[in-house]
Design a protein around this motif. Structure first.
Motif, PDB file in Angstrom:
ATOM      1  N   THR A  78      -1.272   5.169 -11.944  1.00 45.26           N
ATOM      2  CA  THR A  78      -0.331   4.179 -11.014  1.00 45.26           C
ATOM      3  C   THR A  78      -1.042   4.757  -9.871  1.00 45.26           C
ATOM      4  N   GLN A  79      -0.903   6.315  -9.937  1.00 46.88           N
ATOM      5  CA  GLN A  79      -0.725   6.892  -8.701  1.00 46.88           C
ATOM      6  C   GLN A  79      -2.266   6.716  -8.426  1.00 46.88           C
ATOM      7  N   MET A  80      -3.125   6.281  -9.472  1.00 49.17           N
ATOM      8  CA  MET A  80      -4.982   6.518  -9.260  1.00 49.17           C
ATOM      9  C   MET A  80      -4.901   5.188  -8.679  1.00 49.17           C
ATOM     10  N   VAL A  81      -4.615   4.108  -9.228  1.00 49.55           N
ATOM     11  CA  VAL A  81      -4.150   3.155  -8.289  1.00 49.55           C
ATOM     12  C   VAL A  81      -4.076   2.647  -6.748  1.00 49.55           C
ATOM     13  N   GLY A  82      -3.034   3.590  -6.451  1.00 46.05           N
ATOM     14  CA  GLY A  82      -2.238   3.358  -4.993  1.00 46.05           C
ATOM     15  C   GLY A  82      -3.113   4.069  -4.134  1.00 46.05           C
ATOM     16  N   VAL A  84      -6.490   5.203  -4.751  1.00 44.08           N
ATOM     17  CA  VAL A  84      -8.008   3.908  -4.016  1.00 44.08           C
ATOM     18  C   VAL A  84      -7.184   2.383  -3.840  1.00 44.08           C
ATOM     19  N   LEU A  85      -5.950   2.021  -3.412  1.00 45.29           N
ATOM     20  CA  LEU A  85      -5.876   0.701  -2.590  1.00 45.29           C
ATOM     21  C   LEU A  85      -5.285   1.824  -1.268  1.00 45.29           C
ATOM     22  N   ARG A  86      -5.156   2.987  -1.181  1.00 46.94           N
ATOM     23  CA  ARG A  86      -4.616   3.692   0.319  1.00 46.94           C
ATOM     24  C   ARG A  86      -5.774   3.551   1.296  1.00 46.94           C
ATOM     25  N   ARG A  87      -7.463   3.432   0.160  1.00 41.45           N
ATOM     26  CA  ARG A  87      -8.542   3.804   1.153  1.00 41.45           C
ATOM     27  C   ARG A  87      -9.432   3.116   0.975  1.00 41.45           C
ATOM     28  N   LEU A  88      -8.953   1.319   0.618  1.00 45.57           N
ATOM     29  CA  LEU A  88      -9.724   0.095   0.802  1.00 45.57           C
ATOM     30  C   LEU A  88      -9.481   0.020   2.003  1.00 45.57           C
TER      31      LEU A  88
END
Length: 101
Positions: A78-82, A84-88
């Motif tokens: 969940t932290q990794m997905v968060g 990644v989404l923040r960097r998109l």
């Protein structure tokens, strides 16, 4: 004569009491044997129940450990997905920072 009759009556009473005492003793012995057999049966059943509970407890501990590991992995994902989404890039903003028309 009266003393003799009284003595005989007393002896008969003692004989009767003795027979009754022996009967009660036999009855108590049978009851104790029955109680001991029942106790042994219940102890055997209880041992079986304790073994089942121990097995269930071990399985529960194993599953709890697996759940905790999965929960930690899910948090990490969940932290990794968060991240990644923040960097998109924001799809509503061009590369130069302007909104498309």
């Amino acid at each position: 004569m009266a003393d003799e009759n009284e003595l005989e009556r007393r002896v008969r009473q003692l004989e009767h009491d003795h027979r009754l005492t022996r009967w009660y003793t036999g009855r108590v012995d049978r009851d104790l044997a029955e109680i001991a057999a029942t106790q042994a049966e219940h102890t055997e059943l209880l041992t079986g129940v304790v073994n089942v509970v121990d097995s269930i407890s071990a399985t529960q501990q194993e599953h709890t450990g697996k759940f905790d590991a999965l929960e930690a992995q899910m948090r990490s994902l969940t932290q990794m997905v968060g991240e990644v989404l923040r960097r998109l890039p924001d799809p509503d903003v061009d590369s130069d920072g302007r909104r498309p028309e």
